[in-house]
Write an enzyme that holds these catalytic residues in place. Sequence first.
Site, PDB file in Angstrom:
ATOM      1  N   HIS A  99       0.862  -1.187   0.000  1.00 32.73           N
ATOM      2  CA  HIS A  99       0.000   0.000   0.000  1.00 32.73           C
ATOM      3  C   HIS A  99       0.900   1.239   0.000  1.00 32.73           C
ATOM      4  CE1 HIS A  99      -2.870   3.031   1.269  1.00 32.73           C
ATOM      5  NE2 HIS A  99      -3.834   2.196   0.921  1.00 32.73           N
ATOM      6  N   GLU A 169      -3.955   2.136  -7.264  1.00 33.76           N
ATOM      7  CA  GLU A 169      -4.391   3.231  -6.398  1.00 33.76           C
ATOM      8  C   GLU A 169      -3.524   4.459  -6.667  1.00 33.76           C
ATOM      9  OE1 GLU A 169      -6.591   1.660  -2.731  1.00 33.76           O
ATOM     10  OE2 GLU A 169      -4.479   1.756  -2.225  1.00 33.76           O
ATOM     11  N   SER A 214     -10.692   6.925  -3.162  1.00 34.30           N
ATOM     12  CA  SER A 214     -11.931   7.690  -3.012  1.00 34.30           C
ATOM     13  C   SER A 214     -13.150   7.012  -3.653  1.00 34.30           C
ATOM     14  CB  SER A 214     -11.758   9.113  -3.559  1.00 34.30           C
ATOM     15  OG  SER A 214     -10.759   9.792  -2.827  1.00 34.30           O
TER      16      SER A 214
HETATM   17  C1  PEP Z   1      -7.011   3.057   0.439  1.00 37.15           C
HETATM   18  O1  PEP Z   1      -6.532   3.364   1.504  1.00 37.15           O
HETATM   19  O2  PEP Z   1      -6.609   2.018  -0.073  1.00 37.15           O
HETATM   20  C2  PEP Z   1      -8.024   3.911  -0.160  1.00 37.15           C
HETATM   21  C3  PEP Z   1      -8.324   3.708  -1.391  1.00 37.15           C
HETATM   22  O3  PEP Z   1      -8.574   4.909   0.635  1.00 37.15           O
HETATM   23  P1  PEP Z   1      -9.849   5.834   0.268  1.00 37.15           P
HETATM   24  O4  PEP Z   1     -10.914   4.951  -0.301  1.00 37.15           O
HETATM   25  O5  PEP Z   1     -10.241   6.440   1.580  1.00 37.15           O
HETATM   26  O6  PEP Z   1      -9.379   6.829  -0.732  1.00 37.15           O
END
Ligand code: PEP
Length: 254
Positions: A99, A169, A214
């Site tokens: 992550h 991500e 998000s």
């Molecule tokens: C995450 O931490 O993997 C993430 C996508 O957070 P968020 O959905 O809050 O953006």
Amino acid sequence: MTPDIIPLVAGNWKMNGARDQLDQLALMSQGLDDDLADAVDVVVCPPTTLLYVATTLSEDTPLQVGAQDCHNEQSGAHTGDISAEMIKDCLADYCIVGHSERRTDHGESDYHVAGKAQACWRAGLTAIICIGETEAEYDAGMAQAVLKRQILSSVPEGATEDDTIVAYEPVWAIGTGKTPSPEDIRDIHAFIRETLAEKLGGHGERMRILYGGSVKPANAAELMSILNVDGALVGGASLKAEDFLAICEIYRDM
Ligand code: PEP
């Protein structure tokens, strides 16, 4: 979504949630009816302190449980770390590795991430390997180059659709309320698919590619309609059962 791939929605609670948050986990497992569970794989990744109680609470329900990180070794002098075997011993089935918060806060390199993914396989866990560019890299037009490097170096040789999931991500979309445009996500996920297929052949073609950053009930349908988006890694919106289940239901209904 990709035809013939069962989507997966994973909730990452990060460093949130004490025992009182288990009510939400119970609501999630109760809310997963057979129709939903047939259409979507659903995983919650609570903090390690709640892992064993989470697997106990969700036993005999379709809700699956994962951890948020693991060490690459099985045991030893690594104070504060948790091995993939310990996660499996808590009866969990998944583990997020790489992550961006781990890469940034703990200096984890692609090399470390690949080692953690292999540790997951050794213990019988499915690795959810996160990749994603920073805002500066995105603005500089380097997103694809960064993702290619991360895929080539963080996803170990031998990865298959049965033991590995890739989560794209964009770092600048995590927890910010911002998301890339649907066209950008389509192009990037197509690029990730192509790169995985070049590296892993048919396994890369069948591997699930999640989008994270998000994701919430209001944007889930649009994100999920994009080709090669085979699910979501959800942070903030996974803390409330109502929102998390709403996202899963959108997948079921598509
Ligand atoms: C995450 O931490 O993997 C993430 C996508 O957070 P968020 O959905 O809050 O953006």
